[in-house]
Write a protein that holds these residues in place. Sequence first.
Motif, short mmCIF file in Angstrom:
data_model
loop_
_atom_site.label_atom_id
_atom_site.label_comp_id
_atom_site.label_asym_id
_atom_site.label_seq_id
_atom_site.Cartn_x
_atom_site.Cartn_y
_atom_site.Cartn_z
N GLY A 8 0.79 -1.22 0.00
CA GLY A 8 0.00 0.00 0.00
C GLY A 8 0.81 1.27 0.00
N SER A 9 2.09 1.20 -0.46
CA SER A 9 3.01 2.33 -0.35
C SER A 9 3.84 2.47 -1.63
N LYS A 10 4.56 3.59 -1.70
CA LYS A 10 5.51 3.81 -2.79
C LYS A 10 6.96 3.74 -2.30
N GLN A 11 7.14 3.27 -1.07
CA GLN A 11 8.47 3.21 -0.48
C GLN A 11 9.08 1.82 -0.66
N PRO A 12 10.37 1.72 -1.02
CA PRO A 12 11.01 0.41 -1.20
C PRO A 12 10.91 -0.45 0.05
N ALA A 13 10.69 -1.75 -0.18
CA ALA A 13 10.61 -2.71 0.94
C ALA A 13 11.97 -3.35 1.21
N LEU A 14 12.99 -3.03 0.43
CA LEU A 14 14.32 -3.62 0.60
C LEU A 14 15.05 -2.92 1.74
N HIS A 15 15.99 -3.63 2.35
CA HIS A 15 16.73 -3.05 3.46
C HIS A 15 17.65 -1.93 2.98
N GLY A 16 17.92 -0.99 3.88
CA GLY A 16 18.83 0.10 3.57
C GLY A 16 20.25 -0.22 3.99
N ALA A 17 21.14 0.71 3.70
CA ALA A 17 22.56 0.48 3.99
C ALA A 17 22.81 0.26 5.48
N HIS A 24 26.81 -3.40 0.09
CA HIS A 24 25.38 -3.09 0.00
C HIS A 24 24.98 -2.69 -1.42
N LEU A 25 23.89 -3.30 -1.89
CA LEU A 25 23.33 -2.96 -3.19
C LEU A 25 22.00 -2.25 -2.99
N LYS A 26 21.81 -1.17 -3.71
CA LYS A 26 20.57 -0.41 -3.60
C LYS A 26 19.50 -1.04 -4.50
N TRP A 27 18.28 -0.49 -4.41
CA TRP A 27 17.15 -1.08 -5.12
C TRP A 27 17.37 -1.15 -6.63
N GLY A 38 18.33 6.05 -11.98
CA GLY A 38 18.21 6.64 -10.66
C GLY A 38 16.78 6.79 -10.18
N GLY A 39 15.81 6.33 -11.01
CA GLY A 39 14.41 6.49 -10.63
C GLY A 39 13.60 5.23 -10.81
N TYR A 40 12.39 5.27 -10.30
CA TYR A 40 11.47 4.15 -10.49
C TYR A 40 10.04 4.68 -10.50
N SER A 54 17.42 11.11 -0.66
CA SER A 54 18.74 10.53 -0.91
C SER A 54 19.66 11.57 -1.51
N ALA A 55 20.97 11.35 -1.35
CA ALA A 55 21.94 12.30 -1.89
C ALA A 55 21.81 12.43 -3.40
N GLY A 56 21.62 11.30 -4.09
CA GLY A 56 21.51 11.34 -5.55
C GLY A 56 20.27 12.08 -6.00
N GLU A 57 19.15 11.85 -5.34
CA GLU A 57 17.91 12.53 -5.71
C GLU A 57 18.04 14.03 -5.49
N CYS A 58 18.69 14.42 -4.39
CA CYS A 58 18.91 15.84 -4.12
C CYS A 58 19.73 16.49 -5.23
#
Length: 309
Positions: free
Chosen positions: A29-38, A51-54, A164-166, A284-288
């Motif tokens: 019910g969200s737009k936030q990744p369910a994968l673990h963060g760093a 660590h691998l990002k989404w 860099g997006g989804y 995130s730094a990249g999004e900024c």
Amino acid sequence: MPQHLHTPLLSVALAAAARGWHVFPLRPGSKQPALHGAARCRTTGDCTGGHLKWEQRASTDPRRIALCWETYPANVAIATGPSGLVVVDLDVPKEKNGEGSSDTPSGVSSFLALCERAGQLWPSTYTVRTPSGGMHLYFTTPPGTRLTNTAGMLAPLVDTRAWGGYVVAAGSTLPQGDYEITTADRVTELPAWLASQLQAPVTAPVAPAPLIVTGQATRRATVALERETAIVRATPEKGGPEGGRNNQLMVSARALGRFVAWGEIPRGMVEEAFQAAGEAAGLSAGECRTTIRSALDWSIRTARPQGAA
């Protein structure tokens, strides 16, 4: 494959993967990744080497997808860059104080005007309606081209998602509604006239003689920077990667672009301040970096002469 309660979302993920689109799970019910963060990474499995990002973990492998979705009601995200996609995101004006912003053109209106100015028809391609009433126009990336996200660079409330997006896949659901396919046409290649605008080099206008010593800023530019970065820091998380904090960062950075164009404040000073404010707000730094660069490029390019402002 065994039948499970959440087979519809598993089917959504498998259908996207069958088209060559790399998917990863979002929170239900969200737009936030369910994968673990760093911070929570145990450097095991996919992350054994670090660590691998989404974007790096998104997959088209049916077996991996089944493990994620067959017993978990995760929404489905499509990593646009690895999937060879550019998605044009047409947003709707955000409401303020419970009242609609009907005086602000929607992303659809802005994009239609963009097409008309270019002398082009609205492109026919695979299209998804978002729960907020916006639209996602899917395109394939032109050969030999690597595009990144933009925020308002083409027009107000017109963003793009690439490397860099989804985007959230059709069939996923939010509390306010579902993502629905409205045009099931094949995904066409990004029109050349749009691609050229996303790749066009930025040419800054001829600025008036600087009013200040290099590395310093005028008082009014400093006050504006302090005000806008404070607004960004105070913006709450809402709406995920397509709105909320990122939109405010774009608006606030645009407000400072004219001072950069007029020579009243160094661009590097503005970028550094907004980078810190955006990350403090949870982006995130990249999004900024992407949003700040796009916002300043647009504002500097369109700034009126100082005396006419």
